[in-house]
Design a protein around this motif. Structure first.
Motif, PDB file in Angstrom:
ATOM      1  N   ASN A  24       1.497  -5.826 -13.930  1.00 18.72           N
ATOM      2  CA  ASN A  24       2.000  -4.885 -12.925  1.00 18.72           C
ATOM      3  C   ASN A  24       1.312  -3.530 -13.126  1.00 18.72           C
ATOM      4  N   GLU A  90       2.511  -7.223  -8.174  1.00 18.44           N
ATOM      5  CA  GLU A  90       1.155  -7.480  -8.680  1.00 18.44           C
ATOM      6  C   GLU A  90       0.127  -6.493  -8.141  1.00 18.44           C
ATOM      7  N   THR A 177      -5.156 -10.021  -7.936  1.00 19.12           N
ATOM      8  CA  THR A 177      -3.912 -10.203  -7.165  1.00 19.12           C
ATOM      9  C   THR A 177      -3.796 -11.624  -6.601  1.00 19.12           C
TER      10      THR A 177
END
Ligand code: NAD
Length: 472
Positions: A24, A90, A177
């Motif tokens: 993250n 993400e 991602t």
């Protein structure tokens, strides 16, 4: 327990021996999930599955294709909150603002609109001598390669026109991602025939293997100019048609006498959308030398009320940079600008911590020749460049290898139109920037790309022309 996501090949969930962690960017100590690292064998399976599905989907009726697009739109709408939350974790973009929920709304809107348009046969001649019809036929298996800034909507932009025109698709998301794309494709496979849309995940090398795979009939790539050139080179081996949506360094020109207060909000979001990580964002702003301070102050004042923070917290409007490479690059460009005499009117230094947040930064006292102006910064940093002569500003705006978007800002429409007509870009805006719509073709010129997406012209890029020529 860290969640492991799966690829989808031929309608089936597929895992791999190796996995890559996704962190993250708002808190790099948090692992969001793991993505499979596909092997060459997985890629072969995906190409085989998409090829098999193509042999029946190519004969699908127009109604079936429309239904498939509507089904994709429905999946994006029905699962919007789940996908938006994963995307925020993400990618970093906030749930709110022009963030994840907005992106999911765009996915549905684009899928639905793309279903509503088509490429019907055209009668080119119907005379006493002959009957000539132009048909648009699908190309086959399309390879879609996506970046990390708007991962879901870009995957939709690639996939949906593909299936709308009778192709099948293999999506390879960015290694930064991959999770939300893997999940979205998994959900889409609950409503579409097996093999129409497949997803494989892995590093950059997987992208190279995909674009050079002999079973691929079309490549649609969105990403950097440097990678785009490699994709084009690998497409040459198979004479494979490519659509390339590449980087931009969009200029904006503010005409003398424009009211900075009136334009501050629009200029702000044009440059800071997705914390500047948007291909078509405003990336350098030319302002008459007598008005640079007024424009910079108006922007700085506006930015004071725009919250940046963890995107899962409601109310935040801007998020972090997505990855360490991009974070370091933005720092490097701002430090270089400072060393070359640039002044940060606001921002200019990251607060630190286990995250990639970089504050909104407006930089004055820089000009062409400084990297922050010449290169695509892809972050929440906007150089404001003084000009004295409008013809010179136009020349500088056009004087790069980029050509995605450009804009002119002013109170006098005729003057704006005169400048707009001289700007070299795929889209030229007046008193706005970075606006896209599903019925308006979008693409770059020069090094910013090849071909367009959206609208009928975007659909046509997934087809070849077949002429049926009969004697009357
Ligand atoms: P990138 O070029 O590094 O990566 C894009 C994708 O290409 C990733 O999935 C990556 O894994 C893959 N890839 C890497 N090497 C490859 C190779 N040799 N062959 C095939 N695929 C390969 O770009 P990025 O950093 O993810 O994205 C940022 C860039 O994308 C910016 O320049 C931005 O302007 C551009 N972009 C353009 C548009 C547009 O519509 N014009 C939209 C979004 C982003």
């Amino acid at each position: 327990m860290i969640k492991r996501y799966q690829m989808t090949i031929g309608g089936q969930p597929v895992t791999a021996d190796a996995h890559a962690q996704v962190r993250n960017p708002a808190n790099t100590e948090e692992v969001v999930g793991e993505a499979p690292v596909a092997t060459a064998g997985h890629l072969d399976l995906a190409v085989e599955a998409a090829g098999k599905a193509f042999r029946s989907w190519r004969n699908s009726s127009d109604a079936e294709r429309v239904e498939a697009c509507e089904a994709v739109a429905g999946v994006c709408a029905d699962n919007a909150e789940e996908l938006a939350t994963l995307l925020t974790r993400e990618q970093g973009k906030p749930l709110d603002g022009v963030g994840s929920r907005f992106e999911l709304g765009g996915c549905s809107a684009w899928a639905s609109y793309t279903g509503s348009i088509g490429l019907p046969d055209r009668v080119l001649e119907d005379s006493g001598e002959r009957h000539v019809v132009q048909q648009r036929v699908p190309l086959g298996v399309a390879a879609s390669i996506t970046p990390w800034n708007w991962p879901l909507i870009i995957a939709i932009w690639h996939m949906v026109p593909g299936i709308r025109t009778g192709n099948t698709v293999i999506v390879k998301p960015s290694p930064f991602t991959p999770l939300s794309t893997l999940r979205m494709v998994e959900l889409i496979n609950e409503v579409l025939p097996a093999g129409l849309v497949n997803a494989v995940s892995g590093g950059d090398e997987l992208g190279a293997e995909l674009t050079s795979h002999p079973g691929i009939d079309k490549i649609v790539f969105t990403g950097s100019i440097e990678t785009g050139k490699k994709v084009m080179a690998s497409a040459a081996a198979g004479v494979t048609p490519v659509t390339l949506e590449l980087g931009g360094n969009d200029p904006g020109i503010v005409l003398p006498g424009a009211n900075p207060e009136r334009f501050a909000e629009d200029l702000f979001f044009a440059s800071m959308v997705n914390s500047g990580q948007t291909c078509g964002a405003l990336k350098r702003l030319y302002v008459h030398e007598t008005e640079v301070d007024a424009v910079a102050d108006a922007l700085a004042r506006f930015s004071a009320n725009v919250p940046m923070g963890d995107g899962t917290h409601e109310g935040n409007v801007l998020g972090p940079l997505q990855n360490e490479r991009q974070f370091k690059r933005v720092i490097e460009l701002v430090e270089d600008a400072k060393n070359r005499g640039g002044t940060c009117v606001t921002g200019g230094k990251a607060a630190g911590g286990p995250n990639y947040f970089y504050p909104v930064t407006f930089v004055t006292d820089v000009s062409d020749g400084v990297r922050l102006v010449d290169e695509e910064q892809f972050g929440p940093v906007l150089p404001i460049i003084a000009y004295s002569d409008i013809e010179d500003a136009i020349e500088r705006a056009n004087g790069t290898r980029y050509g995605l978007g450009a804009s002119v800002w002013g109170m006098d429409e005729a003057k704006c139109d005169r400048v707009a007509a001289q700007l070299e870009a795929g889209t030229v805006y007046v008193n706005k920037h970075a606006e896209i719509q599903p019925h308006v073709p979008f693409g770059g010129i020069k090094h910013s790309g090849l071909g367009v997406e959206f609208g009928r012209e975007g659909l046509a890029a997934y087809t070849s022309i077949r002429i049926i020529n009969k004697t009357a």
